[in-house]
Design an enzyme around this catalytic site. Structure first.
Site, PDB file in Angstrom:
ATOM      1  N   ARG A  89       0.806  -1.218   0.000  1.00  0.00           N
ATOM      2  CA  ARG A  89       0.000   0.000   0.000  1.00  0.00           C
ATOM      3  C   ARG A  89       0.842   1.272   0.000  1.00  0.00           C
ATOM      4  NH1 ARG A  89      -4.997  -1.259   3.940  1.00  0.00           N
ATOM      5  NH2 ARG A  89      -3.304  -2.038   5.201  1.00  0.00           N
TER       6      ARG A  89
ATOM      7  N   ASP B 214      -4.100  -1.273  -2.976  1.00  0.00           N
ATOM      8  CA  ASP B 214      -4.747  -2.094  -1.953  1.00  0.00           C
ATOM      9  C   ASP B 214      -5.325  -3.300  -2.681  1.00  0.00           C
ATOM     10  OD1 ASP B 214      -6.303  -3.363  -0.156  1.00  0.00           O
ATOM     11  OD2 ASP B 214      -7.660  -1.685   0.232  1.00  0.00           O
TER      12      ASP B 214
ATOM     13  N   LYS C  33       2.355 -19.219   6.413  1.00  0.00           N
ATOM     14  CA  LYS C  33       1.711 -19.529   7.666  1.00  0.00           C
ATOM     15  C   LYS C  33       1.498 -18.233   8.460  1.00  0.00           C
ATOM     16  CE  LYS C  33       4.090 -20.029  11.457  1.00  0.00           C
ATOM     17  NZ  LYS C  33       4.987 -19.022  11.970  1.00  0.00           N
TER      18      LYS C  33
ATOM     19  N   LYS D 272      14.643 -26.055   4.321  1.00  0.00           N
ATOM     20  CA  LYS D 272      15.982 -26.153   4.921  1.00  0.00           C
ATOM     21  C   LYS D 272      16.648 -27.446   4.453  1.00  0.00           C
ATOM     22  CE  LYS D 272      14.674 -23.608   9.103  1.00  0.00           C
ATOM     23  NZ  LYS D 272      15.488 -22.413   9.300  1.00  0.00           N
TER      24      LYS D 272
ATOM     25  N   GLU E 244      15.225 -20.714  20.574  1.00  0.00           N
ATOM     26  CA  GLU E 244      15.621 -19.429  19.996  1.00  0.00           C
ATOM     27  C   GLU E 244      16.107 -18.509  21.102  1.00  0.00           C
ATOM     28  OE1 GLU E 244      13.015 -18.136  16.470  1.00  0.00           O
ATOM     29  OE2 GLU E 244      11.617 -18.959  17.920  1.00  0.00           O
TER      30      GLU E 244
ATOM     31  N   ASP F 237       2.391 -20.808  16.808  1.00  0.00           N
ATOM     32  CA  ASP F 237       3.423 -20.185  15.966  1.00  0.00           C
ATOM     33  C   ASP F 237       4.479 -21.197  15.514  1.00  0.00           C
ATOM     34  OD1 ASP F 237       4.842 -17.872  14.830  1.00  0.00           O
ATOM     35  OD2 ASP F 237       6.311 -18.187  16.422  1.00  0.00           O
TER      36      ASP F 237
ATOM     37  N   HIS G 132       6.058 -25.930  12.024  1.00  0.00           N
ATOM     38  CA  HIS G 132       7.443 -26.400  11.873  1.00  0.00           C
ATOM     39  C   HIS G 132       7.703 -27.699  12.651  1.00  0.00           C
ATOM     40  CE1 HIS G 132       7.722 -22.518  10.195  1.00  0.00           C
ATOM     41  NE2 HIS G 132       8.005 -21.843  11.294  1.00  0.00           N
TER      42      HIS G 132
HETATM   43  C1  BG6 Z   1       8.572 -18.420  12.158  1.00  0.00           C
HETATM   44  C2  BG6 Z   1       7.960 -18.014  13.477  1.00  0.00           C
HETATM   45  O1  BG6 Z   1       7.673 -19.197  11.412  1.00  0.00           O
HETATM   46  O2  BG6 Z   1       9.742 -19.182  12.407  1.00  0.00           O
HETATM   47  C3  BG6 Z   1       8.945 -17.224  14.306  1.00  0.00           C
HETATM   48  O3  BG6 Z   1       6.796 -17.217  13.233  1.00  0.00           O
HETATM   49  C4  BG6 Z   1      10.244 -17.996  14.460  1.00  0.00           C
HETATM   50  O4  BG6 Z   1       8.401 -16.911  15.579  1.00  0.00           O
HETATM   51  C5  BG6 Z   1      10.753 -18.471  13.098  1.00  0.00           C
HETATM   52  O5  BG6 Z   1      11.193 -17.143  15.060  1.00  0.00           O
HETATM   53  C6  BG6 Z   1      11.940 -19.411  13.264  1.00  0.00           C
HETATM   54  O6  BG6 Z   1      12.479 -19.684  12.012  1.00  0.00           O
HETATM   55  P1  BG6 Z   1      14.011 -20.089  11.856  1.00  0.00           P
HETATM   56  O7  BG6 Z   1      14.165 -20.436  10.408  1.00  0.00           O
HETATM   57  O8  BG6 Z   1      14.800 -18.875  12.282  1.00  0.00           O
HETATM   58  O9  BG6 Z   1      14.228 -21.248  12.761  1.00  0.00           O
END
Ligand code: BG6
Length: 487
Positions: free
Chosen positions: A48, A89, A143, A177, A211, A230, A235
């Site tokens: 936008r 938009d 996602k 990956k 993380e 999340d 994942h």
């Molecule tokens: C994302 C999440 O899908 O993956 C994040 O929304 C997360 O919260 C990220 O930090 C982690 O991805 P990677 O590749 O850094 O392990």
């Protein structure tokens, strides 16, 4: 199978957003650098923000120059010529129509939705109304696809009304990956793992995605989702599927995805008792991560919150192969280190022939697959330590180690962004590394069960100091089965 025609353009919706800047635009640049973008392939960025094409191109130049890989000006000259920018938009039919001039002469565009999932349905309707959603176009969705089964179905129905399933690419960037794909090679390109890959030989599996980063500025999104939705729903369940699935007949998209869906459907539903005994929710308070002070989640959020930034749970797969083998999953923000790891813990030998002193050193075999930050595979094997002492054989567990980066050193050793592989697959129309509708819905069904069980049990997140491995309950959770996290 007939070869799918190569896409000839990509439209990035949300082109000024974080994902486009950090991942998508650099990935397209690197694909160009490696000669994967066909001649004439066009990149239409849209958002936008009222920017001119020149201003947008300058921004992309700056962000590529700031990357550690640096920029090759000859590649940049080629790549920048492909770039276009349309300020609009896209959720209104008129908005989508204003992209049309930029796509004139292009019949096989990819539409990449890098914005809020609440807009996916509306954008698809607008793409259809403006005539841009042709039979040869493809759509890519990031996602989270919904926040639960019901909302994910709404999105899938809205998008499915415009695009056929084989033209819908639901991204889980973990599947891009190298090490995740390497799991397939490890399991199915070697003879010796598969006969051992079951409850006769494997004691349990641990999957950790740790993380060091906190939620920071992302809290408006994150607070609605939490670690369960999340990270775990997508994942981590994908990693679990690759570990647990039966051998597919081939690498065709549906062969692989059929096997993954079977695993998801075999996950034992969570009960209220599991919520208390087999799961832990946590939320970070202030602390120190890698020598630096880190604020509490609630400070970043600006108010109290019931959202978890850490989750550990035990999942059980009720099928012949995995009955009795727990899968311990653990993920969190602001943990002491960044580590994504899958550990397959084998059972101990049934009987020790070594004397009592040596038997103490006997450790069960373990296969450790490190996905991040290092890409490593280690098989821990028992060995005899050299020496001629009379007190019995000294035993030691040593790793048979395969470092992917060390092994593949040289010009091709740059670690690719996961999106490079995935974007290339979308261009070629290959869905193997993308999540099918029934798969995403099966994952949500199980996750909804966990969230409901938490609610019923009134399970609130327990505080943990930033820089620690989560609440103490996470240790108790695994210790209840006489096992321990492999930290
Ligand atoms: C994302 C999440 O899908 O993956 C994040 O929304 C997360 O919260 C990220 O930090 C982690 O991805 P990677 O590749 O850094 O392990």
């Amino acid at each position: 199978m007939a070869e799918t025609p190569l896409a000839d353009a990509i439209v990035l919706f949300g082109a000024t957003g974080d994902l486009s800047r950090r991942m998508l635009l650099p990935s397209l640049y690197f694909l160009d650098a490696d000669g994967f973008l066909p001649e004439g392939f066009k990149v239409v960025a849209t958002a936008r923000a009222a920017l001119t094409r020149e201003a947008f191109v300058d921004q992309v130049h700056e962000l590529l120059k700031a990357r550690p890989e640096g920029i090759d000006e000859a590649v940049w000259a080629r790549f920048s010529a492909r770039l276009d920018y349309v300020a609009c938009d896209a959720t209104s039919p008129d908005g989508a129509a204003c992209i049309r001039p930029a796509l004139k002469g292009f019949s096989r565009p990819i539409f990449f939705l890098a914005l809020s999932p609440s807009l996916y349905g509306r954008i698809c309707v607008a793409l259809a109304a403006s005539g841009l959603a042709t039979d040869e176009s493809r759509i890519v969705m990031e996602k989270p696809i919904g926040r639960d089964l019901e909302t994910s179905r709404e999105i899938n129905v809205a998008v499915g009304a415009v695009f056929d399933e084989d033209r819908i690419f639901r991204i889980d960037h973990y599947l891009g990956k190298e090490t995740v794909q390497n799991l397939i090679a490890l399991r199915f390109a070697n003879t010796f793992f598969e006969p051992l890959w079951n409850n006769l030989t494997i004691d349990h599996v641990q999957i950790t995605v740790a993380e060091t980063e906190g939620v920071g500025e992302r809290w408006p999104y994150y607070d609605e989702y939490g670690a369960l939705r999340d990270m775990l729903q997508n994942h981590m369940l994908q990693l679990l599927c690759f570990v647990a699935m039966e051998p597919p007949a081939d690498m065709e998209a549906d062969s692989v995805r059929n096997e993954k869906v079977k695993v998801l459907r075999s996950l034992r539903p969570f009960t209220r008792a599991d919520a208390q005994g087999s799961s832990v929710r946590g939320q970070y308070t202030k602390g120190v991560v890698a020598g630096r002070e880190a604020p509490a989640y609630e400070t970043e959020r600006g108010q109290a919150s019931g959202t978890e930034t850490f989750v550990a749970l035990r999942a059980d797969i009720d099928n012949w192969r995995w009955a009795g083998v727990p899968f311990f999953l653990r993920t969190g923000k602001r943990l002491p280190e960044r580590r994504t790891q899958i550990a397959i813990q084998f059972k101990p030998v049934p009987h020790s022939i070594f004397g009592p002193a040596s038997t103490e050193d006997l450790v069960a075999n373990r296969l450790v697959i490190d996905l991040q930050p290092d890409e490593d595979i280690e098989l821990l094997l028992m060995n005899k330590s050299p020496g001629i002492s009379q007190g019995g054989m000294r035993l030691q567990s040593l790793p048979l180690s395969l470092s992917l980066l060390r092994t593949y050193e040289g010009p091709g050793a740059r670690r690719r962004i996961a999106y490079e592989r995935l974007l290339l697959d979308v261009m070629h129309g290959n869905n193997t590394l993308f999540v099918r509708r029934d798969e995403v819905e099966a994952a949500w069904r199980w996750i909804d069960g966990v969230a409901d069980a938490w609610k019923e049990a009134g399970l609130a997140p327990k505080p943990y100091a930033a820089g620690s491995w989560g609440p103490s309950g996470a240790f108790a959770l695994i210790e209840r089965s006489e096992r321990a996290w492999l930290d």
